[in-house]
Design a protein around this motif. Structure first.
Motif, PDB file in Angstrom:
ATOM      1  N   VAL A 115      43.092  56.241 105.661  1.00 22.44           N
ATOM      2  CA  VAL A 115      44.217  57.157 105.476  1.00 22.44           C
ATOM      3  C   VAL A 115      45.148  56.997 106.677  1.00 22.44           C
ATOM      4  O   VAL A 115      44.804  57.394 107.787  1.00 22.44           O
ATOM      5  CB  VAL A 115      43.766  58.627 105.356  1.00 22.44           C
ATOM      6  N   TRP A 116      46.314  56.409 106.435  1.00 18.63           N
ATOM      7  CA  TRP A 116      47.359  56.332 107.456  1.00 18.63           C
ATOM      8  C   TRP A 116      48.508  57.295 107.136  1.00 18.63           C
ATOM      9  O   TRP A 116      49.445  57.399 107.909  1.00 18.63           O
ATOM     10  CB  TRP A 116      47.893  54.910 107.554  1.00 18.63           C
ATOM     11  N   ASN A 153      47.501  64.027 114.929  1.00 20.40           N
ATOM     12  CA  ASN A 153      47.545  62.961 115.930  1.00 20.40           C
ATOM     13  C   ASN A 153      47.862  61.646 115.237  1.00 20.40           C
ATOM     14  O   ASN A 153      47.648  61.488 114.031  1.00 20.40           O
ATOM     15  CB  ASN A 153      46.236  62.864 116.726  1.00 20.40           C
ATOM     16  N   ALA A 154      48.381  60.722 115.987  1.00 20.70           N
ATOM     17  CA  ALA A 154      48.755  59.420 115.429  1.00 20.70           C
ATOM     18  C   ALA A 154      47.506  58.609 115.102  1.00 20.70           C
ATOM     19  O   ALA A 154      46.461  58.757 115.756  1.00 20.70           O
ATOM     20  CB  ALA A 154      49.617  58.658 116.425  1.00 20.70           C
ATOM     21  N   PRO A 155      47.574  57.734 114.103  1.00 24.36           N
ATOM     22  CA  PRO A 155      46.439  56.845 113.841  1.00 24.36           C
ATOM     23  C   PRO A 155      46.065  56.060 115.093  1.00 24.36           C
ATOM     24  O   PRO A 155      46.930  55.620 115.855  1.00 24.36           O
ATOM     25  CB  PRO A 155      46.959  55.921 112.735  1.00 24.36           C
ATOM     26  N   ASP A 158      41.736  63.342 101.546  1.00 22.29           N
ATOM     27  CA  ASP A 158      41.539  62.945 102.939  1.00 22.29           C
ATOM     28  C   ASP A 158      40.625  61.732 103.055  1.00 22.29           C
ATOM     29  O   ASP A 158      40.333  61.282 104.169  1.00 22.29           O
ATOM     30  CB  ASP A 158      41.003  64.110 103.774  1.00 22.29           C
ATOM     31  N   HIS A 159      40.218  61.163 101.913  1.00 29.47           N
ATOM     32  CA  HIS A 159      39.369  59.972 101.908  1.00 29.47           C
ATOM     33  C   HIS A 159      39.924  58.856 101.021  1.00 29.47           C
ATOM     34  O   HIS A 159      39.748  57.681 101.331  1.00 29.47           O
ATOM     35  CB  HIS A 159      37.953  60.342 101.450  1.00 29.47           C
ATOM     36  N   LEU A 160      40.548  59.208  99.923  1.00 30.90           N
ATOM     37  CA  LEU A 160      41.143  58.211  99.031  1.00 30.90           C
ATOM     38  C   LEU A 160      42.657  58.428  99.033  1.00 30.90           C
ATOM     39  O   LEU A 160      43.154  59.368  98.403  1.00 30.90           O
ATOM     40  CB  LEU A 160      40.576  58.334  97.612  1.00 30.90           C
ATOM     41  N   ASP A 161      43.365  57.567  99.749  1.00 34.95           N
ATOM     42  CA  ASP A 161      44.810  57.663  99.910  1.00 34.95           C
ATOM     43  C   ASP A 161      45.451  56.433  99.277  1.00 34.95           C
ATOM     44  O   ASP A 161      45.359  55.323  99.813  1.00 34.95           O
ATOM     45  CB  ASP A 161      45.155  57.763 101.393  1.00 34.95           C
TER      46      ASP A 161
END
Length: 337
Positions: free
Chosen positions: A94-95, A111-113, A134-137
């Protein structure tokens, strides 16, 4: 007889699929709408800061890690870059700015990746544990497909969700107990105690799973989300696989317990899980990036330290990873046995 109405999966009935919905054998189903509303409007949420920046700079990973080395780099939340045996693996990537079906609402990234998408090494494999946002984007998976074309391994039904947006993706849909031979590794799909949904009408219509990655440098146990479930799945994983060099374990998003216990373990349970599965080290994730539940942003860290101290486990063995943090996992005694 197979029931109709599942848009994702039409396979046979099993000990965890009734023909329409998946379930946790001997477990607890997710709570209903009334309980959800009671939690959402019942107060008790600790405020988070607008930003919870990592003390680590964004990492620039090596192209490859080989030999007996094993490196885990935190991107954020449940997104980890695992580098081992010449293979680059991303978990639940997830980005996106929000973990949500919407761009204007839903949990916002604090926070940033920890790794820029442009700094990723060639990605060989993506593991998607289940279909919560929050897991499959899909946006992230689409970008990864365009830039890396990795193989995607995901539990039954999630392949249909991904393929609607990325029809040419190479996807392996797996059931609990499945074993996949890859070049340089074997991936096993194992049970965890969770559930799935993309919207209100598809609850538990796609499967959820943990993964075991078997490599010449040792075994890795990756759990995306899970309730502790009396440690049943942890003990089963140890009995089947004989322990792990590292377990990637969630330890955040756990309050209030009356609502979350069946789906998200707390830090004390994560430590018990580490012991029960026979992991020499653990990488802690699922905290500090998206505000999903009631606890404060750094409460999981303090609770984890208390649990480790209480169990007599060195804090260095269970690392609560922050974005950009790189964990070079110590050599495993299990790999030499």
């Amino acid at each position: 007889m197979k029931k109709s109405g599942n848009p994702y999966h039409g396979g046979p009935v099993s000990d965890h699929f009734d023909g329409l919905r998946f379930y946790n054998p001997g477990g607890t189903p997710p709570r209903g709408l009334a309980d959800l509303l009671h939690w959402q409007f019942g107060g008790g949420r600790v405020a988070w800061p607008a930003r919870y920046d990592s003390p680590f700079p964004q990492a620039k990973p090596e192209l490859s890690v080989a030999g007996d080395r094993l490196r885990v780099t935190m991107v954020g939340h449940a997104t980890l870059l695992i580098q081992v045996a010449g293979i680059n693996i991303l978990t639940d990537p997830v980005w996106s700015r929000r973990a949500s079906p919407f761009t204007f609402a839903g949990p916002l990234r604090r926070n940033a990746p920890g790794v820029l998408m442009s700094d990723l090494p060639p990605i060989d494999l993506v593991l998607v544990t289940h279909n919560h946002y929050d897991h499959l984007d899909i946006d992230t998976l689409s970008t990864l497909h365009a830039q890396h074309a990795p193989q995607i391994i995901t539990p039954l039904g999630n392949d249909a969700i991904i393929r609607r947006s990325i029809p040419n993706a190479e996807i392996r849909a797996v059931d609990w107990g499945d074993r996949m031979e890859l070049e340089g590794a074997v991936v096993h799909a194992e049970p965890c105690h969770h559930w799935s949904a993309r919207h209100l009408r598809d609850r538990r219509m796609a499967l959820w799973a943990a993964f075991v990655i078997e490599t010449p440098a040792g075994k890795i146990y990756h759990v995306g989300d899970t309730g502790f479930h009396d440690g049943i799945n942890y003990r089963a994983a140890r009995e089947k696989h004989g322990g792990f060099r590292i377990a990637n374990l969630p330890f955040g998003s756990y309050e209030p317990r009356w609502f979350m216990a069946s789906q998200h373990q707390n830090p004390e349970e994560a430590v018990m899980g580490m012991v029960a599965c026979g992991a020499e080290h653990a990488a802690g994730h699922h905290w500090g990036t998206f505000r999903l539940t009631n606890e404060g942003v750094d409460e999981p860290l303090r609770a984890l330290e208390t649990a480790l101290d209480g169990a007599g486990i060195e804090r260095s063995r269970f690392r609560a990873l922050r974005p950009g943090e790189v964990f070079d996992v110590p050599a495993s005694s299990l790999a030499r046995e």
